[in-house]
Design an enzyme around this catalytic site. Structure first.
Site, mmCIF file in Angstrom:
data_model
loop_
_atom_site.group_PDB
_atom_site.id
_atom_site.type_symbol
_atom_site.label_atom_id
_atom_site.label_comp_id
_atom_site.label_asym_id
_atom_site.label_seq_id
_atom_site.Cartn_x
_atom_site.Cartn_y
_atom_site.Cartn_z
ATOM 1 N N GLY A 92 0.825 -1.196 0.000
ATOM 2 C CA GLY A 92 0.000 0.000 0.000
ATOM 3 C C GLY A 92 0.862 1.249 0.000
ATOM 4 C CB CYS A 119 5.120 -4.191 0.196
ATOM 5 S SG CYS A 119 5.988 -2.638 -0.148
ATOM 6 C CE1 TYR A 120 1.263 1.052 5.617
ATOM 7 C CE2 TYR A 120 -0.475 -0.605 5.727
ATOM 8 C CZ TYR A 120 0.070 0.597 6.152
ATOM 9 O OH TYR A 120 -0.582 1.333 7.119
ATOM 10 C CG HIS A 205 5.266 -5.877 -4.533
ATOM 11 N ND1 HIS A 205 3.986 -5.711 -4.055
ATOM 12 C CD2 HIS A 205 5.943 -4.744 -4.198
ATOM 13 C CE1 HIS A 205 3.886 -4.533 -3.470
ATOM 14 N NE2 HIS A 205 5.064 -3.925 -3.544
ATOM 15 C CD GLU A 207 2.380 -8.789 -5.262
ATOM 16 O OE1 GLU A 207 2.037 -7.626 -4.990
ATOM 17 O OE2 GLU A 207 3.209 -9.432 -4.586
ATOM 18 C CG ASP A 263 -7.685 -3.999 -23.649
ATOM 19 O OD1 ASP A 263 -7.161 -5.122 -23.750
ATOM 20 O OD2 ASP A 263 -7.111 -3.012 -23.160
ATOM 21 C CE LYS A 431 -3.529 -4.595 -22.867
ATOM 22 N NZ LYS A 431 -4.464 -3.690 -23.589
#
Length: 714
Positions: A92, A119-120, A205, A207, A263, A431
């Site tokens: 965050g 992280c946060y 991170h 992820e 998209d 995407k």
């Protein structure tokens, strides 16, 4: 909200100190292990405002584990009652020691559920148990190598050194009692854990794609630590989308604004499959910011796909468009002011909002021309999850900070969305997932793999400015950069007097980084020029609007690209006020620029950029190199190089920046490395041809990853 012993809870109670908390957690874990509670395989992802919260959700589901994103202040009692098996806290933009830090229930750390703080989330965990978190003098934003303790269950099966994404300005400076540090970058703590309590934290991170083996870490947490089995079955997302469209639209009509990108094209194909032909109204708006012949090609391509699209030419309408923006955006009922016309606006957020609102005005005009009731027409959009995250939409995150306003998430769109009048079947997609959906729908591969082109088009690829950007820090950063490129020489000198800038560099970089920097600057003569312009970036899950550094040399970069990319990674670590680093082709830049070429969205400025963009993409296509990169923005910046101060030559030219970019999730990414990831021959030809365009001063190459820079410059 900080107290002497911890953090204020969401109910206002003061949290107890570290040792008391540890004993309480141990007691609860004993209860769980004795079989008094059975937890289902669902992960609770608590949202602290991360740009990557939805990516965590996606990674967990890819491992066949169900997950739900919940507010950070969700009570622990609710998590227990609903049977969640573990907790992941996202990153965050806030600081845990800040007065306005978001509230949370401290019992989430003591309820017995295994927890991974990212992280946060790691900083919350450490502070909650009595550790210390402090603001760094220097940020870390980008992909860096860290050292792991591979005896940790979290890092099982990994190498002792791994590449991960770091993006933070605060760090753990003292590990909480009962915890141990399990990862470092230099002396900086990058992971902590208390295995007996099943509490883990990582500063990076795992992820995102830039954390090369991050998915393995998440797998280790879910399966080895929590003990899950991966029994979740992914639903057929195509059928989910079809069902969603039919249930939402029913017998109404949908007005679909088509850009021709993947998209909106996939969205249109879904609408066609889900609804009858007379329910879908397909519109393509030529806003005057399209690439050369773009609208003609889009219309032909969509017709080939069986999409009957009406093209509306609205260039003049966009050039002269205005809208209303809040004077103070943080006020609950802000006063609003009318903007200048778009062709006179320089602020990137205002440009985006004017363009987004003008699209909505045109949509309303189409509905009126067709004599339809607005209440009977839905707005169809190919909105993706990253669009909502970067725009700080409440539909993506309750805590995230806005990085940039996407044209499909302006205030007018949000009003329609709240009224339930927007249909967005791809709003939970990234995407690469949209491209897979396109293949499932039978779309041609060249359409599926088409490079993204933003809805605002070239309007956000012209860096507009009326005045140079030179704050008090300008001369200070220039001095720091001069010391940086002369690091080998200055650090080798025996002198009692150490320049302040040299101390800054030595304090900001690790031993290995300083060693490599010294080696590079010993063999390569560089100049680093601070450009008096700003670009948008993303640093620490928040928006930055900062300087650009331009590197140059009389030597060819062709045998030095890896070293130059390394240097580009270091410079934002030295100064929070730099978020982008470029290479300038040609001879070494001799003179510092202190002014800019006044630039707005005028016809001639757009014409020059359109020509440069067309040259670049024509070269890409001729060499069959489109697949080498995920995207390649071509950007016009108001910088006129090569003007000696004593000649008093006014700034009247502009420069072009090439940004070949690699990404799969479009949330993070890296610049393409010439000679390895991007053909040097192709790049050389682009530079030569673009340099010949009248009025172009120099061509630059953007060497910055995301973060700290965004893909686009505005």
């Amino acid at each position: 909200m900080a107290t002497e012993s911890g953090t204020k809870a969401s109910n206002g109670d003061t949290v107890s100190n570290g040792e008391e908390k540890l004993s309480e957690v141990v007691a609860i874990l004993d209860t769980v292990s004795n079989g008094e509670e059975k937890l289902s395989e669902v992960v609770a992802i608590l949202d602290a405002g991360a740009q990557y919260g939805k990516v965590i959700d996606r990674r967990v589901r890819e491992l066949l584990v169900a997950s739900e994103i919940l507010p950070l202040n969700t009570p622990a009692s609710e998590l227990k009652a609903k049977g969640y098996s573990c907790i992941i806290i996202t990153g965050g933009p806030n600081s845990v020691y800040a007065v306005d830090a978001p509230d949370y229930d401290p019992e989430i750390f003591r309820c017995g559920l295994p927890l991974l703080g990212i992280c946060y989330g790691m900083q919350m965990l450490n502070k909650e148990f009595g550790g210390e978190v402090e603001r760094n003098e220097r940020r870390e934003d980008g992909q860096f190598a860290i050292d792991l303790d591979t005896s940790s269950q979290l890092f099982q099966g990994l190498s002792k050194e791994e590449e991960v994404l770091l993006t933070h300005g605060d760090s753990v400076t003292r590990v909480a009692d009962g915890f141990v540090a399990t990862a470092y970058s230099g002396k900086a703590i990058q992971a902590i854990e208390n295995p007996s309590l099943k509490l883990y934290g990582v500063q990076f991170h795992p992820e995102v794609d830039l954390s090369v083996n991050g998915l393995t870490m998440i797998r280790n947490f879910l399966f080895n630590i929590v003990g899950l089995h991966g029994t979740f079955i992914l639903k057929d997302r195509l059928e989910e989308c079809i069902t969603y469209i039919r249930n939402t639209v029913k017998d109404s009509k949908v007005l679909m604004l088509l850009s021709g990108g993947v998209d909106s094209t996939v969205c249109a194909a879904l609408l066609q499959r889900a609804l009858s032909e007379d329910q879908v109204i397909a519109i393509h708006v030529d806003n005057g910011f399209m690439r050369k012949d773009e609208s003609v090609n889009v219309e032909a391509h969509l017709n080939d796909l069986g999409v009957k699209v009406k093209v509306i030419t609205a260039a003049q309408q966009f050039y002269c468009a205005t809208t209303y923006v809040a004077v103070k955006s943080d006020h609950p009922n802000p006063l609003k002011r009318k903007t200048l016309m778009l062709n006179s606006v320089v602020e990137p957020e205002e440009k985006r909002r004017i363009i987004g609102d003008t699209f909505m005005m045109i949509a309303n005009e189409v509905i009126e021309d067709l004599e339809l009731s607005p209440k009977d027409v839905f707005l169809g959009q190919g909105t993706l999850r990253p669009d909502l995250i970067e725009s700080a939409s409440s539909h993506a995150s309750g805590q995230a900070e806005a990085i940039k306003t996407h044209h499909n998430d302006t205030a007018l769109v949000r009003e329609l969305r709240e009224q339930g009048r927007v249909v967005e079947p791809l709003k939970d997609f990234h995407k690469d997932e949209v491209r897979e959906m396109g293949r499932s729908l039978g779309l041609p591969e060249d359409m599926v793999e088409r490079h993204p082109f933003p809805g605002p088009g070239l309007a956000i690829r012209v860096l507009c400015a009326e005045q140079p950007y030179r704050e008090k820090s300008f001369s200070e950063i220039i001095s720091l950069l001069k010391t940086f490129v002369e690091f080998h020489e200055l650090s080798s000198k025996e002198s009692r007097l150490t320049p302040k800038q040299l101390e800054t560099i030595q304090a900001s970089l690790q031993d290995t980084e300083r060693s490599r920097l010294s080696s590079i600057t010993s063999k390569l003569s560089l100049n680093a020029t601070l450009l008096p312009v700003r670009t948008v970036g993303v640093q620490g899950d928040g928006r930055s609007y900062s300087y650009v550094v331009a590197l140059s040399s009389n030597e060819s970069p062709n045998s030095h690209w890896a070293d130059l990319f390394f240097i580009a990674k270091l410079i934002p670590k030295l100064s929070r006020l730099v978020n982008r680093v470029c290479w300038v082709f040609g001879t070494q830049v001799e003179h510092q620029m202190n002014d800019i070429t006044p630039t707005c969205l005028t016809v001639n400025v757009l014409k020059q950029l359109r020509l440069a963009d067309n040259i670049a993409y024509k070269v890409l296509k001729e060499h069959k190199a489109l697949r080498c990169v995920s995207q390649m923005p071509v950007v016009s910046i108001p910088i006129h190089f090569d003007r000696a101060p004593d000649q008093h030559v006014p700034s009247c030219q502009r420069s072009i920046v090439l940004r070949p970019f690699l990404t799969s999730d479009f949330m993070t990414g890296t610049p393409a490395l010439p000679g390895k990831q991007f053909p040097q021959l192709v790049l050389d030809e682009m530079v030569d041809k673009i340099s010949a365009v009248p009025g172009i001063s120099r061509v630059l190459y953007d060497m910055t990853s995301k973060p700290p820079a965004t893909t686009e410059w505005e």
